[in-house]
Design an enzyme around this catalytic site. Structure first.
Site, short mmCIF file in Angstrom:
data_model
loop_
_atom_site.label_atom_id
_atom_site.label_comp_id
_atom_site.label_asym_id
_atom_site.label_seq_id
_atom_site.Cartn_x
_atom_site.Cartn_y
_atom_site.Cartn_z
N HIS A 79 31.54 102.70 6.54
CA HIS A 79 30.63 102.51 5.42
C HIS A 79 29.30 103.22 5.70
O HIS A 79 28.96 103.50 6.86
CB HIS A 79 30.41 101.03 5.16
CG HIS A 79 31.59 100.37 4.53
ND1 HIS A 79 31.56 99.08 4.07
CD2 HIS A 79 32.84 100.83 4.26
CE1 HIS A 79 32.73 98.77 3.54
NE2 HIS A 79 33.52 99.82 3.66
N GLU A 81 26.24 102.17 5.62
CA GLU A 81 25.34 101.41 6.49
C GLU A 81 25.74 101.56 7.95
O GLU A 81 24.89 101.72 8.83
CB GLU A 81 25.36 99.91 6.12
CG GLU A 81 25.03 99.62 4.67
CD GLU A 81 26.23 99.54 3.76
OE1 GLU A 81 26.21 98.71 2.84
OE2 GLU A 81 27.20 100.32 3.94
N CYS A 107 28.81 95.10 2.32
CA CYS A 107 29.96 94.22 2.49
C CYS A 107 29.67 93.25 3.63
O CYS A 107 28.64 93.36 4.30
CB CYS A 107 31.22 95.05 2.80
SG CYS A 107 31.24 95.74 4.47
N CYS A 110 29.26 95.10 7.12
CA CYS A 110 27.97 95.77 7.22
C CYS A 110 26.82 94.77 7.29
O CYS A 110 25.84 94.98 8.02
CB CYS A 110 27.78 96.74 6.06
SG CYS A 110 28.88 98.16 6.15
#
Length: 160
Positions: A79, A81, A107, A110
């Protein structure tokens, strides 16, 4: 003459620019980590460095009909992040007490990384269907707020 953007708009636009590098077939996400009004790291979602992109391999999650916000372990990509936090670590830059701007709400995976990285605030533009992430962040000391860009250019990055 266009008005000068405030800091939130400035950094969120950079997050969307980072998202434009993503090769994800489902959702393009960008992140920018900022400290003292300076960009210290950026990231976008995609596979680990040197591996084939999803536009080449196809999307496992799409093939299996997995909904957004579920079964994160079945994605070959990281992801945005995660990539921003990793980029800072690779370059020896602390993210403690920083702010992360993200095109989508983080999410749960993260969110846990952001908490342990010592990031103090999350500013996101679009939502993400992960209720556990929201609950974990409520329990943390991290400030979370939404800043939605009102710009047609960036609409193409959100999932239809």
């Amino acid at each position: 003459m266009e008005a000068r953007p405030d800091w939130d708009e400035y950094f969120m636009r950079i997050a969307y620019l980072a998202a434009s590098r993503s090769t994800c077939l489902r959702r393009k996400v960008g992140a920018v980590i900022v400290k003292d009004k300076h960009v210290i790291a950026t990231g976008y979602n995609g596979p680990p460095s040197g591996l084939a992109h999803c536009e080449v391999t196809g999307c496992i999650r799409e093939d299996l009909g997995i909904n957004s916000g579920e079964r994160h372990e079945l994605c070959r990509g990281l992801h945005a992040e995660q990539n921003a936090i990793i980029q800072a670590a690779v370059h020896g830059v602390s993210v403690k007490d920083s702010v992360i701007y993200v095109t989508n709400h983080p999410c749960v995976v993260c969110s846990k990384m952001i908490i342990n990285a010592g990031i103090k605030e999350i500013i996101y533009s679009e939502g993400y269907p992960d209720d556990l992430a929201k609950l974990i962040l409520i329990e943390s000391d991290i400030k979370v707020r939404q800043y939605a860009l009102k710009d047609k250019y960036f609409e193409k990055f959100t999932r239809v």
